[in-house]
Design a protein around this motif. Structure first.
Motif, PDB file in Angstrom:
ATOM      1  N   ARG A  26       0.813  -1.210   0.000  1.00  0.00           N
ATOM      2  CA  ARG A  26       0.000   0.000   0.000  1.00  0.00           C
ATOM      3  C   ARG A  26       0.851   1.266   0.000  1.00  0.00           C
ATOM      4  NH1 ARG A  26      -4.612   0.305  -1.467  1.00  0.00           N
ATOM      5  NH2 ARG A  26      -5.212   1.812   0.125  1.00  0.00           N
ATOM      6  N   ASP A  29      -0.350   4.594  -1.910  1.00  0.00           N
ATOM      7  CA  ASP A  29      -1.549   5.227  -1.350  1.00  0.00           C
ATOM      8  C   ASP A  29      -1.281   5.792   0.037  1.00  0.00           C
ATOM      9  OD1 ASP A  29      -4.379   5.889  -1.615  1.00  0.00           O
ATOM     10  OD2 ASP A  29      -4.678   4.473   0.018  1.00  0.00           O
ATOM     11  N   LEU A  30      -0.515   5.077   0.846  1.00  0.00           N
ATOM     12  CA  LEU A  30      -0.205   5.585   2.186  1.00  0.00           C
ATOM     13  C   LEU A  30       0.568   6.887   2.101  1.00  0.00           C
ATOM     14  CD1 LEU A  30       0.757   2.224   3.972  1.00  0.00           C
ATOM     15  CD2 LEU A  30      -1.333   3.564   4.284  1.00  0.00           C
ATOM     16  N   ALA A  32       0.499   9.008  -0.378  1.00  0.00           N
ATOM     17  CA  ALA A  32      -0.418  10.045  -0.856  1.00  0.00           C
ATOM     18  C   ALA A  32      -1.288  10.565   0.279  1.00  0.00           C
ATOM     19  CB  ALA A  32      -1.300   9.496  -1.984  1.00  0.00           C
ATOM     20  N   ARG A  33      -1.720   9.663   1.137  1.00  0.00           N
ATOM     21  CA  ARG A  33      -2.599  10.070   2.230  1.00  0.00           C
ATOM     22  C   ARG A  33      -1.898  10.945   3.258  1.00  0.00           C
ATOM     23  NH1 ARG A  33      -7.243   6.860   3.697  1.00  0.00           N
ATOM     24  NH2 ARG A  33      -7.863   5.530   1.970  1.00  0.00           N
ATOM     25  N   ARG A 144     -11.245   2.957  17.444  1.00  0.00           N
ATOM     26  CA  ARG A 144     -11.507   4.305  16.918  1.00  0.00           C
ATOM     27  C   ARG A 144     -12.960   4.702  17.116  1.00  0.00           C
ATOM     28  NH1 ARG A 144      -7.505   3.360  14.529  1.00  0.00           N
ATOM     29  NH2 ARG A 144      -6.540   5.123  13.553  1.00  0.00           N
ATOM     30  N   SER A 312      -3.783  -4.516   9.359  1.00  0.00           N
ATOM     31  CA  SER A 312      -4.593  -3.395   8.853  1.00  0.00           C
ATOM     32  C   SER A 312      -4.835  -2.369   9.955  1.00  0.00           C
ATOM     33  CB  SER A 312      -5.926  -3.949   8.316  1.00  0.00           C
ATOM     34  OG  SER A 312      -6.886  -2.933   8.187  1.00  0.00           O
ATOM     35  N   ILE A 315      -1.660  -0.439  10.843  1.00  0.00           N
ATOM     36  CA  ILE A 315      -1.350   0.598   9.854  1.00  0.00           C
ATOM     37  C   ILE A 315      -2.259   1.817  10.019  1.00  0.00           C
ATOM     38  CG2 ILE A 315      -1.486   1.065   7.354  1.00  0.00           C
ATOM     39  CD1 ILE A 315      -0.075  -1.718   7.089  1.00  0.00           C
ATOM     40  N   MET A 319      -0.834   5.571  10.608  1.00  0.00           N
ATOM     41  CA  MET A 319      -1.240   6.768   9.857  1.00  0.00           C
ATOM     42  C   MET A 319      -1.566   7.919  10.795  1.00  0.00           C
ATOM     43  SD  MET A 319      -1.003   6.462   6.620  1.00  0.00           S
ATOM     44  CE  MET A 319      -2.127   7.666   5.923  1.00  0.00           C
ATOM     45  N   ARG A 325      -1.920  13.177  14.115  1.00  0.00           N
ATOM     46  CA  ARG A 325      -3.196  13.188  14.831  1.00  0.00           C
ATOM     47  C   ARG A 325      -2.959  12.585  16.195  1.00  0.00           C
ATOM     48  NH1 ARG A 325      -5.628  11.422   9.684  1.00  0.00           N
ATOM     49  NH2 ARG A 325      -5.607   9.259  10.339  1.00  0.00           N
TER      50      ARG A 325
ATOM     51  N   ARG B 144     -15.543   8.006   9.029  1.00  0.00           N
ATOM     52  CA  ARG B 144     -14.261   7.818   9.723  1.00  0.00           C
ATOM     53  C   ARG B 144     -13.634   6.475   9.377  1.00  0.00           C
ATOM     54  NH1 ARG B 144     -16.116  11.208  12.506  1.00  0.00           N
ATOM     55  NH2 ARG B 144     -14.663  12.181  13.923  1.00  0.00           N
ATOM     56  N   LEU B 146     -13.828   4.646   6.657  1.00  0.00           N
ATOM     57  CA  LEU B 146     -13.184   4.664   5.344  1.00  0.00           C
ATOM     58  C   LEU B 146     -12.025   5.656   5.309  1.00  0.00           C
ATOM     59  CD1 LEU B 146     -16.328   4.479   3.034  1.00  0.00           C
ATOM     60  CD2 LEU B 146     -14.538   2.749   3.223  1.00  0.00           C
ATOM     61  N   GLU B 148     -10.109   6.775   7.889  1.00  0.00           N
ATOM     62  CA  GLU B 148      -8.981   6.599   8.804  1.00  0.00           C
ATOM     63  C   GLU B 148      -8.657   5.170   9.194  1.00  0.00           C
ATOM     64  OE1 GLU B 148      -9.956   9.436  12.049  1.00  0.00           O
ATOM     65  OE2 GLU B 148     -11.048  10.361  10.373  1.00  0.00           O
ATOM     66  N   LEU B 150      -8.987   2.229   7.379  1.00  0.00           N
ATOM     67  CA  LEU B 150      -8.678   1.211   6.381  1.00  0.00           C
ATOM     68  C   LEU B 150      -7.567   1.578   5.395  1.00  0.00           C
ATOM     69  CD1 LEU B 150     -12.394   0.225   5.530  1.00  0.00           C
ATOM     70  CD2 LEU B 150     -10.885  -0.772   7.250  1.00  0.00           C
ATOM     71  N   PRO B 151      -6.625   2.443   5.781  1.00  0.00           N
ATOM     72  CA  PRO B 151      -5.612   2.821   4.778  1.00  0.00           C
ATOM     73  C   PRO B 151      -4.733   1.652   4.351  1.00  0.00           C
ATOM     74  CG  PRO B 151      -4.955   3.605   6.935  1.00  0.00           C
ATOM     75  CD  PRO B 151      -6.375   3.117   7.064  1.00  0.00           C
ATOM     76  N   LEU B 216     -14.361   8.301  -0.773  1.00  0.00           N
ATOM     77  CA  LEU B 216     -13.588   7.869   0.391  1.00  0.00           C
ATOM     78  C   LEU B 216     -12.925   6.514   0.161  1.00  0.00           C
ATOM     79  CD1 LEU B 216     -16.271   8.780   3.077  1.00  0.00           C
ATOM     80  CD2 LEU B 216     -13.968   9.768   3.007  1.00  0.00           C
ATOM     81  N   GLY B 331      -9.916  11.894   3.145  1.00  0.00           N
ATOM     82  CA  GLY B 331      -8.889  10.990   3.652  1.00  0.00           C
ATOM     83  C   GLY B 331      -7.548  11.141   2.951  1.00  0.00           C
ATOM     84  N   ARG B 332      -7.548  11.898   1.876  1.00  0.00           N
ATOM     85  CA  ARG B 332      -6.312  12.182   1.140  1.00  0.00           C
ATOM     86  C   ARG B 332      -6.366  13.662   0.766  1.00  0.00           C
ATOM     87  NH1 ARG B 332      -8.831   7.624  -0.447  1.00  0.00           N
ATOM     88  NH2 ARG B 332      -7.606   5.791  -0.988  1.00  0.00           N
ATOM     89  N   PRO B 333      -5.228  14.293   0.594  1.00  0.00           N
ATOM     90  CA  PRO B 333      -5.265  15.682   0.123  1.00  0.00           C
ATOM     91  C   PRO B 333      -6.074  15.759  -1.177  1.00  0.00           C
ATOM     92  CG  PRO B 333      -3.030  15.055   0.740  1.00  0.00           C
ATOM     93  CD  PRO B 333      -3.858  13.813   0.811  1.00  0.00           C
ATOM     94  N   ALA B 336      -4.471  14.857  -4.259  1.00  0.00           N
ATOM     95  CA  ALA B 336      -4.101  13.453  -4.488  1.00  0.00           C
ATOM     96  C   ALA B 336      -5.284  12.600  -4.914  1.00  0.00           C
ATOM     97  CB  ALA B 336      -3.470  12.860  -3.223  1.00  0.00           C
TER      98      ALA B 336
END
Lengths: 443, 443
Positions: A26, A29-30, A32-33, A144, A312, A315, A319, A325, B144, B146, B148, B150-151, B216, B331-333, B336
């Motif tokens: 990943r 994508d990680l 990018a996020r 979360r 998962s 990770i 993030m 955060r 949240r 999606l 935060e 599940l990245p 998302l 969840g991404r800029p 991106a």
């Protein structure tokens, strides 16, 4: 040039390797996020020579996780070793002491030492976090959800199926009418149960997870010692069949609920109505339900174990660190956590399933009924399936055989039921102490 | 002295009032969690005189939400007005333009203008967030999850029951054998459906929510115009009965999935296996499922509407603002996010339910079967319940009545099914075009 987030990964078992693989798979994508790469720059594990199928050539190796925790090049310490004391604890304490954020899958460690660790983490000027999404219900984002999604709610109960091993065994017992030992052996053969299964089947694993859910849900300090724990090894096919006939299934639940005088924490086999969402969770799946004033009930279902599901969640926590955060460990500053005050389990109110063997002679049932009435317990149903007299005794007088009888009580207290059971067990018409299974009231 | 977080609340309908009430009811815990009070210091609504049962005497009042957005004393702008354009849009744009974080329950606004709003929010040096947990599935924390949780996952599909009105109607139709119009009227009487129900029952509300979930889940720009939309108004009790007989239930699903050449977005009545988790979601509940590589499937179930459930999600987003947790809108800029590339719906592969009325004479079924075969479609089952000849015509020759027939296809393409339907509809043995309902493959 953006600085990567440098991860120190302690533990290269199933979860640790899955973390490495997911970070690789990943990667784009990680990045990018969070705007920067996440790289594992150092690891620790016991056996350096072992081929784990991943390339560790660019990674600094430590034999001792505490040494890894002191590596000055890492930005975050990930602990997927396990164990409530020993190397995992020493390493996590060392990481926190020097101000590193920690991500851990270690429910035992947090169930025992979570309060102290959270306080130590927050003692730093910057405040550092301990992410533990992976420690409860594997890939289900219940940490979360309780920590961040429900602050507008007063939670009254959190409960769930938190151990896939037990749920797998109970599901097979129910579907195939097999006994506990056979299903446990099957679970072991398939890798769903450990060689020594005690920790799972006797409810301790569920209790550790429940202790963490309680802290998150009620803002009380974690207290795993205050949990009533019963495992599933005494559940028989007869119990499951009787439950089925009465409209229930038997699940090992962890339940924490607000009672008048405190918080009740219980782990035990539980009869749940077949129509409830939790009754339909089969096999190794986990599910967690949260009851609250604003929402009523929400339920989260998903894989509770497995390398990639757990990775998962690791990770997701990484993030949070990578993006800065910061969230207090249990959703509130450690200083704002309330002392845990246990509700007296004797006062637990609910329905009960009782199964007992009585001699099949006049007055036996009346004796049972009298003891229930003496303790103020009303019965919702009584099921007695007479075993046929033996075929080789035609024309004999009705033989004095032992007959199973199942009672379902209306709502009463644990205290009353235990007292009634004690009184009934002392009667000569009864063979052995009654089996008791609690019924959980569910929508 | 810690500064409170000053909230400007635009909209004092059911959700706005519930936000005020929850902030009051949960004041102590919210303050403990974020370390400062959260206070609504200014509001806007159309009718100032109306008694809403809350004390607004200390609060600055604006008639126009855009004026509220310009109030220099507020730290965050909460929009619970609704509507994709008009006052809500102007006010949100004004708030973002001056660098205020925004929390909104407005799915229509974000489904139409979410890309531009996210870019505008991130154009600020500090980067501000747009929280929209309340915009999708009410109190279920799917945004949240999606954004935060599940990245570490490559998501292959997200789907769900996203409209309680439709699910209520379908549930009643199924349970009571009633027709659509009767159940809609009941839903209106109970306040589950609007006086003009088009937006809900024709699938537009579900489509707006799905568009946000797609962004998302897949990191693609929101594109609500690219969604195939069919509502539930054409579903009959006969369809529901036939589905039941074949082991399915009918649900209005929103589905976004990765297909070879892009992302497929569909909202339509869907046949789901009775054994699936989603089939068991009844009444006004919502449920969202996410399929991914690391986790397999996770499912979240809860209340999808209602003042307090929606307010619960607003408050979760307010807590993010109060604690300085900044998360990019999707969840991404925004920079991106990938352009949305629609998968060709003609290539959608799945099973299909077809119900048609054919004349009960020799060769009619053969005609249907030939057209299916001509389009390469294999049939999994055919159900034909012959209607009895009328009782007042005893001894008559077999009458030429019209008979319903139900076909279930094996996996095929939308293109093939549509072509077959066209060919069949042109046949004289068929009364009217076939009814088609897609079948979703679920675990």
């Amino acid at each position: 040039m953006v600085e990567p987030l440098r991860v120190g990964l302690a533990g290269l078992g199933t979860v640790g390797i899955a973390v490495l693989r997911l970070l690789e798979r990943r990667r784009a994508d990680l990045e990018a996020r969070c705007g920067r790469p996440i790289v594992v720059s150092a690891v620790s594990a016991r056996s350096r020579g072992k081929d784990r199928g991943v390339d560790l050539s660019d990674v600094t190796w430590y034999d001792d996780p505490a040494d890894l925790a002191h590596d000055n090049s890492i930005d975050v310490f990930v602990e997927v070793i396990g164990g409530e004391d020993g190397p995992a604890r020493r390493a996590v304490e060392a990481a926190i002491a020097r101000g590193l954020p920690v991500v851990t899958a270690n429910k035992a460690l947090l169930a025992r030492h979570g309060n102290a660790l959270a306080r130590a983490a927050e003692a730093h000027d910057t405040g550092i976090g301990i992410g533990f999404e992976a420690a409860v219900a594997g890939g289900i984002p219940i940490v979360r959800t309780l920590r961040e999604a429900l602050p507008g709610n007063a939670i009254s109960r959190v409960y769930g199926i938190l151990n896939g091993t037990c749920n797998y065994i109970l599901t097979r017992m129910e579907r195939e009418g097999l006994d506990f030992a056979t299903c446990l052996a099957e679970a072991q053969r398939l890798g769903y149960a450990e060689a020594d299964p005690t920790f799972d089947i006797e409810g301790y694993d569920t209790a550790h997870k429940l202790a963490l859910l309680t802290g998150l849900a009620f803002g009380t300090e974690v207290d795993a010692d205050a949990i009533l724990i019963e495992g599933i090894s005494a559940i028989t096919p007869e119990d499951i069949a009787a439950a089925d006939e009465l409209g229930y299934r038997i699940k090992l639940l962890g339940v924490a609920s607000r009672a008048g005088d405190g918080i009740e924490q219980r782990v035990h086999p539980t009869m749940v109505p077949k129509s409830s969402a939790i009754a339909r969770i089969d096999g190794v799946l986990n599910a967690v339900a949260v009851d609250s004033d604003a929402l009523g009930e929400i339920v989260l279902v998903g894989p509770g174990a497995g390398g990639e599901a757990t990775a998962s969640s690791v990770i997701a926590d990484l993030m949070d660190v990578a993006t800065g955060r910061h969230i207090p460990t249990f959703g509130r500053p450690a200083s704002a956590m309330q002392p845990y005050s246990a509700a007296r389990i004797a006062r637990h109110a609910g329905g009960y399933y009782l199964r007992l063997l009585i001699e099949d002679r006049p007055g036996a049932l009346a004796t049972i009924a009298r003891h229930m009435a003496d303790h103020g317990i009303s019965l919702e149903s009584i099921v007695q399936r007479r075993r046929a007299p033996r075929a080789d005794a035609p024309g004999a007088a009705v033989p004095s055989v032992v007959q199973p009888i199942v009672l379902i009580t209306y709502e009463t207290t644990e205290e009353a039921v235990r007292a009634a059971i004690g009184a009934i067990a002392a009667e000569s018409v009864v063979a052995g102490p009654p089996k008791m299974i609690r019924i959980e009231k569910l929508a």
